[in-house]
Design an enzyme around this catalytic site. Structure first.
Site, PDB file in Angstrom:
ATOM      1  N   GLU A 210      56.844 -15.282  44.453  1.00  0.00           N
ATOM      2  CA  GLU A 210      57.110 -14.143  43.550  1.00  0.00           C
ATOM      3  C   GLU A 210      58.262 -13.358  44.645  1.00  0.00           C
ATOM      4  OE1 GLU A 210      56.044 -12.818  40.459  1.00  0.00           O
ATOM      5  OE2 GLU A 210      55.077 -14.717  40.489  1.00  0.00           O
ATOM      6  N   CYS A 363      42.475   2.332  54.350  1.00  0.00           N
ATOM      7  CA  CYS A 363      43.716   2.171  55.538  1.00  0.00           C
ATOM      8  C   CYS A 363      44.389   3.421  55.487  1.00  0.00           C
ATOM      9  CB  CYS A 363      45.297   1.661  54.578  1.00  0.00           C
ATOM     10  SG  CYS A 363      44.525  -0.373  55.319  1.00  0.00           S
TER      11      CYS A 363
END
Length: 391
Positions: A210, A363
């Site tokens: 992609e 995160c």
């Protein structure tokens, strides 16, 4: 701050009555551990968790990170401010209070098995980076830069990412006519910026179909060529090499190989910029939930491992830590994700929504707690005898 419900109504979710009674969890080991981090079960603060299934308590204690993440994905518990929840969790060092024996196998596996071999090289591309270019476009900046922004003088994500790209170009002292190799080029943010603003010819490599398709379609008029290949197959010579947000996939068994490839491809007076997330402790492994659901075969490096890999091959010229900027970057990605979720809800579903929200905000909390870092290294060929000036 958004909630973890697809209705995007955090206060309503926070007020939802839990199926658990006070007596069923107040004395539970997990409740005691969370209190040490100033986190309450069914509390009224944004970072308190709301318990919807009592089964989650035992599963979290028994399965640690995997149990915490998977029970969240199922909807067994929720939290308005997941980033603050993880910040407090990590600052209190709770991740080391429960150590299931199964983690010993994961540590041993990381030392004896090369999880980042050439045979596995494309797994992370297929699993993570090939989710859909339209999905990532909705979350990232206009150049689709999927790495930490540089917020020193920036007011928004677009400015922070442009500043980061320009910082890299200046550190590499790019000059018109140079050839730049980008190992792990993503959606072409660096190569497109360098070609447009610094007049260099660029080659990029990626393991994502992609990403290659995006670069081929959007930068056909630039002197940019992108190859779908594993970095170990690289050849040719380049004036400068950059690797931004890719070294986290290289793995401890291959750090030395990466440096050998870089040295092989670098002109004698060239420079390598290595931009990578890093960990504080050497003898640790990737978070098991992150590895299973987000980045297969991920392995954050410690600074000692990078130095060891480069020893006798490349000279460390500069090291720059701006890990605190990743917190703000991730919070910006999360806000974009929330704002655009309705477009993707039917395609990905509610479990993916909770998984992605958990990934971004956990995160962010980890960087806020300084549990992980973001480093930019500048390295040169040891044969180079001149003075390297880093901006």
């Amino acid at each position: 701050m958004e909630s973890d419900t697809v209705t995007n109504n955090p206060r309503k979710k926070a007020r939802t009555k839990s199926s658990a009674t006070t007596s069923s969890y107040a004395t539970h080991l997990l409740a005691e551990l969370l209190r040490a981090a100033d986190i309450r079960i069914n509390g009224d603060r944004p970072w308190d968790i709301q318990l919807h299934q009592t089964r989650a308590l035992d599963e979290i204690v028994a399965r640690h990170s995997l149990g915490l993440g998977e029970t969240y994905m199922r909807g067994d518990w929720s939290c308005i401010a997941l980033d603050e929840f993880f910040y407090r969790l990590l600052r209190a060092d709770l991740q080391n209070q429960i150590k299931p024996f199964r983690h010993l196998w994961r540590v041993a596996r990381s030392y004896f098995i090369n999880l980042q071999s050439q045979r596995r090289a494309f797994q992370v591309g297929e699993h993570h980076y090939d989710l859909g270019n339209d999905f990532y476009r909705s979350m990232l900046d206009s150049r689709m830069t999927y790495s930490c922004g540089y917020w020193k003088d920036a007011e928004n994500l677009e400015q922070a990412q442009a500043a980061k790209l320009d910082l890299i170009c200046r550190k590499l002292d790019l000059q018109p006519g140079m050839r730049l190799l980008d190992i792990g080029c993503g959606w072409g943010s660096l190569v497109s910026y360098a070609a447009e603003h610094y007049g260099v010819e660029c080659v990029g490599v990626t393991v994502s179909r992609e990403q290659k398709q995006f670069v081929d379609e959007h930068y056909a008029n630039f002197p940019i060529r992108v190859e779908l290949m594993d970095y170990r197959k690289l050849s040719g010579k380049f004036d400068r090499i950059a690797s931004v947000g890719m070294f986290e996939h290289v793995g401890r068994h291959n750090h030395r190989t990466f440096m050998q490839v870089a040295k092989r491809c670098l002109d004698p007076d060239g420079l390598l910029l290595l931009h990578t997330i890093g960990k504080n402790l050497r003898h640790t492994t990737c978070d098991p939930w992150i590895e299973k659901y987000i980045f297969p075969n991920g392995d954050l490096p410690a600074n000692s491992q990078i130095c060891e890999a480069a020893e006798s091959l490349l000279l460390v010229e500069d090291l720059h830590n701006f890990g605190c900027d990743y917190d703000r970057t991730l919070m910006s990605w999360h806000q974009n994700f929330e704002n655009s979720w309705e477009r993707f809800a039917d395609r990905y579903g509610p479990e993916f929504y909770r998984m992605w929200r958990y990934y971004l905000l956990s995160c962010a909390g980890a960087f806020r707690a300084r549990h992980i870092q973001l480093w930019q290294w500048i390295l040169s060929d040891r044969r180079h005898g001149g003075v390297v000036r880093v901006c």
